[in-house]
Design an enzyme around this catalytic site. Structure first.
Site, PDB file in Angstrom:
ATOM      1  N   SER A   1      -1.989 -13.629 -13.312  1.00  0.00           N
ATOM      2  CA  SER A   1      -0.578 -13.553 -13.684  1.00  0.00           C
ATOM      3  C   SER A   1      -0.374 -13.511 -15.192  1.00  0.00           C
ATOM      4  CB  SER A   1       0.208 -14.732 -13.077  1.00  0.00           C
ATOM      5  OG  SER A   1       0.084 -14.741 -11.657  1.00  0.00           O
ATOM      6  N   ARG A   2      -1.411 -13.082 -15.896  1.00  0.00           N
ATOM      7  CA  ARG A   2      -1.371 -12.964 -17.356  1.00  0.00           C
ATOM      8  C   ARG A   2      -1.170 -14.310 -18.050  1.00  0.00           C
ATOM      9  NH1 ARG A   2      -3.493  -8.858 -15.850  1.00  0.00           N
ATOM     10  NH2 ARG A   2      -3.052  -6.777 -16.679  1.00  0.00           N
ATOM     11  N   LEU A   3      -1.529 -15.395 -17.361  1.00  0.00           N
ATOM     12  CA  LEU A   3      -1.456 -16.725 -17.966  1.00  0.00           C
ATOM     13  C   LEU A   3      -2.825 -17.054 -18.564  1.00  0.00           C
ATOM     14  CD1 LEU A   3       0.656 -18.666 -15.303  1.00  0.00           C
ATOM     15  CD2 LEU A   3       1.421 -17.542 -17.417  1.00  0.00           C
TER      16      LEU A   3
END
Length: 205
Positions: A183-185
């Protein structure tokens, strides 16, 4: 072309006590897992007017003083680094969903370091350092090959290091270890040099 990254974390307790040890660990993993040319890094420089340029070069040594590579001092990157001695490096280990990003000041290595490394290069590469007027416009491939052959005739045995060729060391002010996450975290942990020593900071992705 979006790709989802994995769940391999990079947390503060996972880090080595200093950036050279952490970098050595990640570089060794990249090498052992078959990353092609794991010592390849993108070097970004800028001219005095602020215009940036970037290219891939090869890391040749690293220790607590910084990251060393070699080049023609009269090339575009050489001239820019002499005029504006600041640079950024990126080690793009895509297969591992990892990057290492370095920002720092630049200094020339000693002539002894340059000559020692130059002597370890294959003979053809040593002759190439004499033949190439790096970054200059030339008439064609034949000109380059003729210059190489002329260098081969000039030095039939030992090939000395040219005066215009040598090493630069990027002395880091920050070294960021980037681990891709779902989630692009992403996890981004940065060593930053300060008056109190090296600090570790987490950056938002």
């Amino acid at each position: 072309m979006r790709q989802e990254y994995g769940d391999l974390p990079l947390n503060e307790p996972d880090l080595a006590q200093d950036w050279p040890s952490q970098f050595a660990t990640w570089l060794d993993i990249a090498r052992k897992t078959g990353v092609e040319e794991p010592n390849a890094m993108v070097l970004a420089t800028a001219a005095l007017d602020g215009r940036p340029s970037a290219r891939s070069v090869l890391l040749k040594s690293v220790d607590d003083r910084g990251f060393v590579f070699f080049t023609n001092y009269e090339s575009r990157k050489g001239r820019e680094l002499i005029d504006n001695p600041h640079a950024s490096l990126v080690f793009p280990w895509y297969a591992l969903h990892r990057q290492v990003v370095v920002c720092g000041e630049v200094e020339r290595v000693t002539r002894t370091e340059t000559e020692e490394y130059f002597a370890s290069r294959p003979r053809g590469a040593r002759l190439g350092a004499w033949a190439s007027r790096q970054s200059e416009v030339i008439g064609g491939r034949a000109d380059l090959e003729a210059a190489w052959e002329a260098a081969e005739h000039r030095w039939p045995e030992e090939v000395p290091a040219p005066d215009h060729w040598g090493g630069f060391r990027v002395v880091p002010q920050t070294v960021e270890f980037w681990q891709g996450r779902r989630s692009r975290l992403h996890d981004r942990l940065r060593f930053r040099h300060s008056a109190a020593g090296w600090l570790v900071e987490r950056l938002s992705p």
